[in-house]
Design a protein around this motif. Structure first.
Motif, PDB file in Angstrom:
ATOM      1  N   VAL A 138      29.379  47.919  22.255  1.00 57.01           N
ATOM      2  CA  VAL A 138      30.184  48.554  23.303  1.00 57.01           C
ATOM      3  C   VAL A 138      29.386  49.709  23.879  1.00 57.01           C
ATOM      4  CG1 VAL A 138      32.272  49.871  23.778  1.00 57.01           C
ATOM      5  CG2 VAL A 138      32.371  47.890  22.251  1.00 57.01           C
ATOM      6  N   GLN A 139      29.379  49.805  25.175  1.00 59.99           N
ATOM      7  CA  GLN A 139      28.736  50.938  25.838  1.00 59.99           C
ATOM      8  C   GLN A 139      29.826  51.767  26.528  1.00 59.99           C
ATOM      9  OE1 GLN A 139      27.505  47.605  26.687  1.00 59.99           O
ATOM     10  NE2 GLN A 139      26.366  47.845  24.763  1.00 59.99           N
ATOM     11  N   SER A 155      32.028  49.087  28.527  1.00 64.97           N
ATOM     12  CA  SER A 155      31.478  47.785  28.894  1.00 64.97           C
ATOM     13  C   SER A 155      30.929  47.107  27.648  1.00 64.97           C
ATOM     14  CB  SER A 155      30.378  47.932  29.948  1.00 64.97           C
ATOM     15  OG  SER A 155      29.308  48.708  29.454  1.00 64.97           O
ATOM     16  N   GLY A 156      30.625  45.851  27.777  1.00 63.67           N
ATOM     17  CA  GLY A 156      30.154  45.110  26.616  1.00 63.67           C
ATOM     18  C   GLY A 156      31.307  44.356  25.974  1.00 63.67           C
ATOM     19  N   SER A 157      31.397  44.429  24.688  1.00 66.91           N
ATOM     20  CA  SER A 157      32.431  43.709  23.941  1.00 66.91           C
ATOM     21  C   SER A 157      33.739  44.480  23.952  1.00 66.91           C
ATOM     22  CB  SER A 157      31.957  43.469  22.512  1.00 66.91           C
ATOM     23  OG  SER A 157      30.761  42.721  22.484  1.00 66.91           O
ATOM     24  N   VAL A 158      34.269  44.703  25.142  1.00 71.68           N
ATOM     25  CA  VAL A 158      35.451  45.553  25.291  1.00 71.68           C
ATOM     26  C   VAL A 158      36.689  44.932  24.676  1.00 71.68           C
ATOM     27  CG1 VAL A 158      34.570  46.723  27.324  1.00 71.68           C
ATOM     28  CG2 VAL A 158      35.889  44.603  27.580  1.00 71.68           C
ATOM     29  N   TYR A 173      33.494  64.178  24.358  1.00 70.59           N
ATOM     30  CA  TYR A 173      32.885  62.874  24.115  1.00 70.59           C
ATOM     31  C   TYR A 173      33.948  61.776  24.122  1.00 70.59           C
ATOM     32  CZ  TYR A 173      28.844  65.527  22.462  1.00 70.59           C
ATOM     33  OH  TYR A 173      27.766  66.384  22.365  1.00 70.59           O
ATOM     34  N   CYS A 174      33.638  60.701  24.788  1.00 71.00           N
ATOM     35  CA  CYS A 174      34.472  59.509  24.771  1.00 71.00           C
ATOM     36  C   CYS A 174      34.117  58.688  23.532  1.00 71.00           C
ATOM     37  CB  CYS A 174      34.199  58.711  26.042  1.00 71.00           C
ATOM     38  SG  CYS A 174      35.107  57.174  26.182  1.00 71.00           S
ATOM     39  N   ASN A 175      35.117  58.091  22.925  1.00 66.12           N
ATOM     40  CA  ASN A 175      34.915  57.345  21.681  1.00 66.12           C
ATOM     41  C   ASN A 175      35.677  56.025  21.718  1.00 66.12           C
ATOM     42  OD1 ASN A 175      36.607  57.001  18.824  1.00 66.12           O
ATOM     43  ND2 ASN A 175      34.416  57.262  18.526  1.00 66.12           N
ATOM     44  N   ALA A 176      35.089  55.001  21.150  1.00 61.54           N
ATOM     45  CA  ALA A 176      35.769  53.718  21.021  1.00 61.54           C
ATOM     46  C   ALA A 176      35.597  53.217  19.596  1.00 61.54           C
ATOM     47  CB  ALA A 176      35.216  52.694  21.998  1.00 61.54           C
ATOM     48  N   ILE A 177      36.656  52.704  19.039  1.00 57.69           N
ATOM     49  CA  ILE A 177      36.618  52.198  17.674  1.00 57.69           C
ATOM     50  C   ILE A 177      36.864  50.698  17.691  1.00 57.69           C
ATOM     51  CG2 ILE A 177      37.612  52.315  15.371  1.00 57.69           C
ATOM     52  CD1 ILE A 177      38.504  55.149  16.009  1.00 57.69           C
ATOM     53  N   VAL A 178      35.950  49.986  17.084  1.00 52.79           N
ATOM     54  CA  VAL A 178      36.077  48.546  16.926  1.00 52.79           C
ATOM     55  C   VAL A 178      36.301  48.271  15.450  1.00 52.79           C
ATOM     56  CG1 VAL A 178      34.879  46.343  17.064  1.00 52.79           C
ATOM     57  CG2 VAL A 178      34.645  48.018  18.921  1.00 52.79           C
ATOM     58  N   THR A 179      37.389  47.615  15.150  1.00 56.12           N
ATOM     59  CA  THR A 179      37.697  47.304  13.760  1.00 56.12           C
ATOM     60  C   THR A 179      37.455  45.827  13.510  1.00 56.12           C
ATOM     61  OG1 THR A 179      39.369  49.035  13.677  1.00 56.12           O
ATOM     62  CG2 THR A 179      39.458  47.358  11.961  1.00 56.12           C
ATOM     63  N   THR A 180      36.602  45.564  12.540  1.00 53.27           N
ATOM     64  CA  THR A 180      36.290  44.185  12.178  1.00 53.27           C
ATOM     65  C   THR A 180      36.678  43.958  10.722  1.00 53.27           C
ATOM     66  OG1 THR A 180      34.069  44.660  11.391  1.00 53.27           O
ATOM     67  CG2 THR A 180      34.342  44.297  13.756  1.00 53.27           C
TER      68      THR A 180
END
Length: 120
Positions: free
Chosen positions: A2-3, A26-29, A95-102
């Motif tokens: 993710v960007q 962008s990316g794997s949103v 800062y902008c942050n995104a969390i991807v949970t796998t």
């Protein structure tokens, strides 16, 4: 992957004024669960400001609750932070942050910081 790109926001305002930060992913949103904003003031650790889930649930730091509003446009993959009634103590790099949970855990992605300066 993710960007995150902070598209707008940051600047110098006087106490009591408002600013709006915007961040685009962008990316794997499709994999993003939570988007959030953090901030870091000089000499201090990065701290949580606000977060929003893909379902729209929000959470705020006590210091900003009632003054800041986080919103998310899942169609545009953006997260915004409306900051009202700014105080000098809100000054920091945000800062902008995104969390991807796998299945293997969570991955944090960060955007570039944007400076918010509040004069008294």
């Amino acid at each position: 992957q993710v960007q995150l790109v902070v598209e707008s926001g940051g600047g110098l305002v006087q106490a009591g004024e408002s600013l709006r930060l915007a961040c685009a992913a962008s990316g794997s949103v499709f994999s993003i669960n939570v988007m959030a904003w953090y901030r870091q003031a000089p000499g201090k650790q990065r701290e949580f400001v606000a977060a929003i889930t893909s379902g729209g649930n929000t959470n705020y730091a006590p210091s900003v609750k009632g003054r800041f509003t986080i919103s998310r446009d899942n169609a545009k993959n953006t997260v915004n932070l409306q900051m009202n009634s700014l105080k000098p103590e809100d000054a920091a790099v945000y800062y902008c942050n995104a969390i991807v949970t796998t299945g293997g855990g969570s991955i944090n992605y960060w955007g570039q910081g944007t400076q918010v300066t509040v004069s008294s």
